[in-house]
Design an enzyme around this catalytic site. Structure first.
Site, PDB file in Angstrom:
ATOM      1  N   GLY A 184      -2.082  24.352   0.914  1.00  9.50           N
ATOM      2  CA  GLY A 184      -1.500  25.437   1.700  1.00  9.50           C
ATOM      3  C   GLY A 184      -0.180  25.883   1.113  1.00  9.50           C
ATOM      4  N   SER A 185       0.669  26.402   1.979  1.00  6.71           N
ATOM      5  CA  SER A 185       1.909  27.020   1.489  1.00  6.71           C
ATOM      6  C   SER A 185       2.972  25.975   1.154  1.00  6.71           C
ATOM      7  CB  SER A 185       2.448  27.977   2.535  1.00  6.71           C
ATOM      8  OG  SER A 185       2.810  27.233   3.675  1.00  6.71           O
ATOM      9  N   VAL A 188       4.976  24.577   4.347  1.00  6.77           N
ATOM     10  CA  VAL A 188       4.303  23.517   5.109  1.00  6.77           C
ATOM     11  C   VAL A 188       4.138  22.279   4.221  1.00  6.77           C
ATOM     12  CG1 VAL A 188       2.261  22.901   6.453  1.00  6.77           C
ATOM     13  CG2 VAL A 188       3.188  25.201   6.617  1.00  6.77           C
ATOM     14  N   GLY A 189       3.994  22.502   2.933  1.00  9.61           N
ATOM     15  CA  GLY A 189       3.933  21.368   1.999  1.00  9.61           C
ATOM     16  C   GLY A 189       5.145  20.458   2.164  1.00  9.61           C
ATOM     17  N   GLU A 206      -1.432  20.684  -2.918  1.00 10.57           N
ATOM     18  CA  GLU A 206      -2.034  21.816  -3.644  1.00 10.57           C
ATOM     19  C   GLU A 206      -1.411  23.078  -3.060  1.00 10.57           C
ATOM     20  OE1 GLU A 206      -4.189  21.771  -6.127  1.00 10.57           O
ATOM     21  OE2 GLU A 206      -4.649  19.642  -6.203  1.00 10.57           O
ATOM     22  N   CYS A 240      -5.519  31.397  -4.174  1.00 10.20           N
ATOM     23  CA  CYS A 240      -4.251  30.788  -4.619  1.00 10.20           C
ATOM     24  C   CYS A 240      -4.010  31.009  -6.106  1.00 10.20           C
ATOM     25  CB  CYS A 240      -4.242  29.308  -4.298  1.00 10.20           C
ATOM     26  SG  CYS A 240      -5.619  28.431  -5.034  1.00 10.20           S
TER      27      CYS A 240
HETATM   28  P1  NAD Z   1      -2.668  27.683   6.561  1.00  6.55           P
HETATM   29  O1  NAD Z   1      -1.854  28.535   7.482  1.00  6.55           O
HETATM   30  O2  NAD Z   1      -4.132  27.588   6.804  1.00  6.55           O
HETATM   31  O3  NAD Z   1      -2.008  26.251   6.547  1.00  6.55           O
HETATM   32  C1  NAD Z   1      -2.574  25.179   5.825  1.00  6.55           C
HETATM   33  C2  NAD Z   1      -2.652  23.963   6.712  1.00  6.55           C
HETATM   34  O4  NAD Z   1      -1.352  23.626   7.187  1.00  6.55           O
HETATM   35  C3  NAD Z   1      -3.518  24.193   7.937  1.00  6.55           C
HETATM   36  O5  NAD Z   1      -4.374  23.087   8.092  1.00  6.55           O
HETATM   37  C4  NAD Z   1      -2.513  24.339   9.056  1.00  6.55           C
HETATM   38  O6  NAD Z   1      -3.013  23.883  10.299  1.00  6.55           O
HETATM   39  C5  NAD Z   1      -1.357  23.485   8.596  1.00  6.55           C
HETATM   40  N1  NAD Z   1      -0.074  23.918   9.116  1.00  6.55           N
HETATM   41  C6  NAD Z   1       0.383  25.201   9.203  1.00  6.55           C
HETATM   42  N2  NAD Z   1       1.647  25.217   9.695  1.00  6.55           N
HETATM   43  C7  NAD Z   1       1.987  23.923   9.933  1.00  6.55           C
HETATM   44  C8  NAD Z   1       3.165  23.275  10.433  1.00  6.55           C
HETATM   45  N3  NAD Z   1       4.247  23.973  10.798  1.00  6.55           N
HETATM   46  N4  NAD Z   1       3.166  21.926  10.523  1.00  6.55           N
HETATM   47  C9  NAD Z   1       2.080  21.225  10.145  1.00  6.55           C
HETATM   48  N5  NAD Z   1       0.946  21.773   9.666  1.00  6.55           N
HETATM   49  C10 NAD Z   1       0.895  23.107   9.567  1.00  6.55           C
HETATM   50  O7  NAD Z   1      -2.553  28.163   5.089  1.00  6.55           O
HETATM   51  P2  NAD Z   1      -1.357  28.860   4.377  1.00  6.55           P
HETATM   52  O8  NAD Z   1      -0.213  27.927   4.363  1.00  6.55           O
HETATM   53  O9  NAD Z   1      -1.184  30.252   4.842  1.00  6.55           O
HETATM   54  O10 NAD Z   1      -2.055  28.914   2.932  1.00  6.55           O
HETATM   55  C11 NAD Z   1      -1.736  29.858   1.997  1.00  6.55           C
HETATM   56  C12 NAD Z   1      -1.017  29.179   0.867  1.00  6.55           C
HETATM   57  O11 NAD Z   1      -1.818  28.139   0.360  1.00  6.55           O
HETATM   58  C13 NAD Z   1      -0.741  30.091  -0.306  1.00  6.55           C
HETATM   59  O12 NAD Z   1       0.537  29.798  -0.797  1.00  6.55           O
HETATM   60  C14 NAD Z   1      -1.778  29.682  -1.332  1.00  6.55           C
HETATM   61  O13 NAD Z   1      -1.415  29.938  -2.639  1.00  6.55           O
HETATM   62  C15 NAD Z   1      -1.902  28.227  -1.045  1.00  6.55           C
HETATM   63  N6  NAD Z   1      -3.202  27.724  -1.465  1.00  6.55           N
HETATM   64  C16 NAD Z   1      -3.238  26.820  -2.451  1.00  6.55           C
HETATM   65  C17 NAD Z   1      -4.448  26.349  -2.889  1.00  6.55           C
HETATM   66  C18 NAD Z   1      -4.536  25.338  -3.995  1.00  6.55           C
HETATM   67  O14 NAD Z   1      -5.617  24.813  -4.200  1.00  6.55           O
HETATM   68  N7  NAD Z   1      -3.454  25.050  -4.696  1.00  6.55           N
HETATM   69  C19 NAD Z   1      -5.641  26.807  -2.309  1.00  6.55           C
HETATM   70  C20 NAD Z   1      -5.553  27.734  -1.289  1.00  6.55           C
HETATM   71  C21 NAD Z   1      -4.331  28.183  -0.857  1.00  6.55           C
END
Ligand code: NAD
Length: 456
Positions: A184-185, A188-189, A206, A240
């Protein structure tokens, strides 16, 4: 969270360790996919208007292929890996034994909502772990489908789907896991990593960021444009590793833009809104975010630019030389907007990239080996892909993951198996021939002999 106790008991009792159990779970997952193919396509359509072909290639078939390869190689990957033993520890044998961590948490993002949780799960189960799967709540249809199907097919004492948003995930992250893989982002990472640090839990992150694409002087512009349009506008740019922006050699700008426009029309027709193959934006928040990139830089729009809020439709849009301080050039776009920035040389492109965070993917289209070598040596990125976009994902012999702000750790193929395994070194000495050379008293003779042997 009672289910965690059940998973821990299963792991401690050794349920997940036999190869037979691991294979049976992978085959159960395969059955789940085969028997619910249409329901999967429907859920992806509902969440992202993902067309059947893209759903097949990048989600359904992708995971099936992963299972097939993993089942084929699992016995080899699980075997102890024998390594040499230096003379100082002879007679003796050394090996590395992959062992599962225990209970792992897999959190996925919404853009490839099936693949991004199931592919890590294949690796985690192959390595012999129990799994808590946390799909993204933003792809609600896929999340609900996984939550209803997985308990029907897989061992409920070892694999659990946990649904929910921020509140539920925050509670989940307070629990102690043995490994966490998060997709994810970046923001949140950091939350995930902070929570993991409370328990010293290792993580794979990731993440994303801006993935640049260099267009050199010397390239086949037609093929470049076809591949770039496919990689960028697949899933309406919500990938991503989609090329985020282009750095084009100024001498190529005009023919390159012409080739891009042709490729767009060929792939999505004159009106992409009418194309069955073009996706929609996941939700209103992201729709507004991406639309703002266009409206705040409207003087730079050279193709596209139409949006439809009701449908969450954003036309494939090209921007030429938008402001470098605007959102579209400072944030990850994650949508169907492609800024094109003119540069005078490959060196200028390299400097541009190196002034920013390390990308998840870096693309370069060029026929010039010298320039390709320059980019390879002077840039750092999760992956470097020459003369294509996104396609490297199909090669499971390559590790997939970021570097710096685009992530840490990797998976796919054996890389995933190893990620979810502690690679335990084992040295097994013999009682036979116990040379006293290392024991005190450290006489001059012993020191001399030791130095001689250590050199061998
Ligand atoms: P998302 O909103 O679905 O969040 C990802 C996960 O984090 C979800 O399971 C969500 O429930 C959890 N989450 C969200 N906010 C949270 C919080 N405050 N506390 C705890 N958990 C929380 O996805 P996103 O973040 O919008 O994803 C988009 C990003 O992910 C982009 O930056 C994209 O580049 C990246 N991405 C990376 C990959 C990769 O393989 N490297 C793949 C897909 C997306």
């Amino acid at each position: 969270m009672e289910f965690l106790k059940t998973l821990k008991t299963s792991f401690n009792e050794g349920k997940t360790k036999p190869l037979s159990w691991r294979k049976s779970q992978l085959l159960a997952l395969k059955r789940l996919l085969l028997e619910n193919e249409n329901a999967i396509y429907d859920a992806l359509k509902a969440d992202l208007n993902k067309c059947k072909f893209e759903s097949y290639v990048s989600e359904y078939q992708y995971v099936l292929k992963d299972i097939k390869q993993t089942v084929k190689h699992i016995a080899k990957w699980s075997k102890p890996r024998h390594v040499g033993t230096p003379i100082l520890a002879q007679p003796g044998r050394s090996s590395i034994r992959p062992e599962p961590y225990g209970t792992v948490l897999i959190m996925g993002a919404w853009n490839y909502p099936l693949q991004l949780v199931l592919s890590p799960m294949v690796a985690a189960i192959a390595a012999g772990n129990c799994v808590v799967l946390k799909p993204s709540e933003l792809a609600e249809s896929v999340s609900a489908l996984l939550a209803s199907l997985i308990p029907k097919y897989m061992d409920q004492d070892a694999v659990v789907v946990y649904e929910g948003g921020v509140e539920e995930t925050t509670a989940l992250l307070k629990q102690r896991f043995d490994y966490i893989m998060y997709t994810g982002s970046e923001n949140v990472g950091k939350i995930v990593m902070r929570a993991a640090s409370e328990h010293l839990t290792p993580v794979t992150l990731e993440l994303g960021g801006k993935s640049p694409c260099i267009i050199d002087k010397n390239t086949n512009l037609k093929v470049t444009a076809d591949r770039l349009v496919w990689g960028k506008f697949l899933n309406a740019g919500q990938t991503c590793i989609a090329p985020d922006y282009v750095l084009v050699n100024r001498s190529q700008t005009v023919p390159f833009i012409e080739a891009l426009k042709n490729a767009l029309e060929k792939q999505y027709g004159k009106d992409a809104q009418q194309s069955d193959d073009y996706g929609r934006i996941i939700n209103a928040r992201h729709f507004v975010r991406i639309s703002d990139y266009i409206s705040s830089q409207k003087d730079s729009v050279i193709a596209g630019g139409t949006v439809n809020e009701h449908e969450k439709y954003i036309e494939p849009t090209l921007l030429l030389n938008p402001s470098l301080s605007s959102g579209v050039m400072t944030e990850e776009i994650f949508g169907p907007v492609l800024p094109i920035i003119e540069v005078d040389s490959v060196t200028e492109a390299i400097d541009f990239i190196n002034e920013r965070e390390k990308p998840l993917a870096l693309y370069m289209f060029s026929n010039d080996d010298k320039n390709i070598k320059l980019v390879t040596q002077r840039t750092s990125s999760g992956t470097l892909c020459i003369n294509d976009a996104v396609i490297f994902m199909v090669n499971h012999n390559l590790p997939f993951g970021g570097v710096g702000h685009s992530g840490m750790g990797s998976y796919h193929g054996q890389w995933g198996f190893d990620t979810f395994s502690h690679l335990k070194p084992i040295m097994h000495r013999s009682f036979w021939a116990d040379a006293p050379i290392r024991y005190a008293p450290y006489t001059k003779l012993k020191q001399k002999l030791f130095k001689l042997i250590a050199k061998l």
